[in-house]
Design a protein around this motif. Sequence first.
Motif, short mmCIF file in Angstrom:
data_model
loop_
_atom_site.label_atom_id
_atom_site.label_comp_id
_atom_site.label_asym_id
_atom_site.label_seq_id
_atom_site.Cartn_x
_atom_site.Cartn_y
_atom_site.Cartn_z
N ASP A 207 -8.56 9.29 -4.10
CA ASP A 207 -7.79 10.49 -4.40
C ASP A 207 -8.60 11.15 -3.58
O ASP A 207 -9.95 11.33 -3.74
N ASP B 125 0.83 -1.21 0.02
CA ASP B 125 0.06 0.11 0.04
C ASP B 125 0.74 1.21 -0.04
O ASP B 125 2.03 1.51 0.63
N ARG C 143 -3.00 4.03 -2.61
CA ARG C 143 -3.13 3.05 -3.56
C ARG C 143 -2.87 1.77 -3.01
O ARG C 143 -1.99 1.52 -2.19
N LYS C 144 -3.80 0.84 -3.13
CA LYS C 144 -3.81 -0.35 -2.35
C LYS C 144 -4.03 -1.64 -3.33
O LYS C 144 -4.53 -1.58 -4.36
N GLU C 145 -3.18 -2.57 -2.92
CA GLU C 145 -3.27 -3.83 -3.77
C GLU C 145 -4.62 -4.50 -3.74
O GLU C 145 -5.10 -5.19 -4.25
N ASP D 186 -8.92 2.11 -3.85
CA ASP D 186 -7.85 3.25 -4.17
C ASP D 186 -8.63 4.47 -3.85
O ASP D 186 -9.79 4.52 -4.08
N SER E 18 -12.05 4.14 -6.13
CA SER E 18 -12.23 3.03 -7.30
C SER E 18 -13.33 2.48 -7.64
O SER E 18 -13.87 2.01 -8.62
#
Length: 513
Positions: free
Chosen positions: A461, A423, A453-455, A459, A494
């Motif tokens: 913003d 992350d 940003r995450k796997e 995600d 996302s």
Amino acid sequence: MKKLLLMLVLIVPLSGYASEFHTSNEFLMYYNDITGNGKNQSSLTDGFNYMDTLNLYGSDERDGLKYNYNLGLKFTDDRRNDVKNVSITNLNGSFNKDDHSLSLGDIFESFSQYTLASSLKGAEYKFKKDGSRIPEVTAVFGYPYPRWDSVWKDPKTVVTKRQVYGTRIHEDLGDLNLGLNYLKANDVKVVNDTTKYDSKNYSFDMDYIIMPGLTLNGEYAKSDYDEKISATSEKGDAYRMEIVGDADPSRVSIEYENIDPDYLSLLGSAVSDRKKIKTKWTYKYSKLKTFNTGLLWYRDNLDGQKTATTYSLRPEFSMSVKKIIPSRPYSYANFSYKFDRKYGNNSEKDHYFNVNYRDKLNEIDNDTNLGYTLYKTDSVRDASEINFNTSFNTRLESSDCVYTPQLNLGSWYSNDELANQTDKIYEYSLGLGYEKPASNITADIRFGQNFLRKEVGDDSDKLFASLNVYYRTTVMNLDSTVFLRAGYNNYNFSTDSNDFREKSISLGFNTAF
């Protein structure tokens, strides 16, 4: 509400008789506009709301009787701010004559670490005869309610009714201070059926200056309690001792503590079932260099009733250096390391590294921080984190105005080896402060973005902006400040159904005399 009006009727007229009377008030009206499919995630309340905080203070002396009082009130219709429209934030009246003093309302008396270290709503009496060897005596009675609404059993703020009373006898013998403490706590009425205590705490504490720069302090305490829900009764002991040496260039402290598993302190500060040794050493190597070292060791399962014993060892070290770059007089650096080691049921080995650097580049101040953490727990966690942030700011003067621009940059990186996930967070912000002393105006504006940003998972913003303007003036011949605050937050995920936006604007003023 009737109780509140009665307090105002009793207290406010006293202001006309007080030789000293002060009041402060801040009124705020605000509007929040929250839109988007994920608006229920917002921490703001949609629509128009208000909040007003009022504080009154007065004092006087008549016929040798000194008294003072203070009352704090909060008014709001925002349920995220308070569950009540009107609430009392503080209430206290103190009276003193000769060797006797009495306080009513909010009581902030501390007996000792193991007995009483919490605030009460009730009464405190103190006898203290200056210049005499007669001991100082303090007695308290009250309830550790978090809010005044709980005193009159408001359904929205009801908590356990815990009745407390106790006394402390303190003797000051110059280099030696001695204290005897007793505290009784009884749960008269509980809000759940989990626990219901009836407890007593006794303790003896001391503070002794052995010689200039060398101090010994400690406490021994006993507890005796009944827990009525489970029908259990236990007794326990607690004791601690600390010796402190403080003489340039060093300061050294060594502390030992042992708290039985059955020791209970409802209003003090004690972690039961713990044996602890703690040391600290600060060494000023020179005017420019300082070293700090520390070691904390503790364990549980003192009575051997648990299936396994957990041991913890935490050594740490730090070094600070001024003028680390000789040619730069404002340069400063700090290096620190801490190791957190636990072993018992699970083996845990965590490492914490951190470096901080501050400097002034021409007229620009810079503060930079870099941290690295390594977490390792057998079969549970194997992860690392890197944290970085830096800021730049300066002060620019032009005729009768002052500008203070600022830039902030930051990032965070996390790697979980067991979950095979990484992350990341990136953030920046720009700000500008403005002052015009001749016009009594100050303002600041800020703008920035945050990227997550995450796997695994969403995600996001975030775009954020804020504006604050303050104008100092007089209202009815009273020094006051009128202010305007505005904010904007835009959250994009996302998963589109989680997106939402917040727009807020606030207008208010505060005044005091």
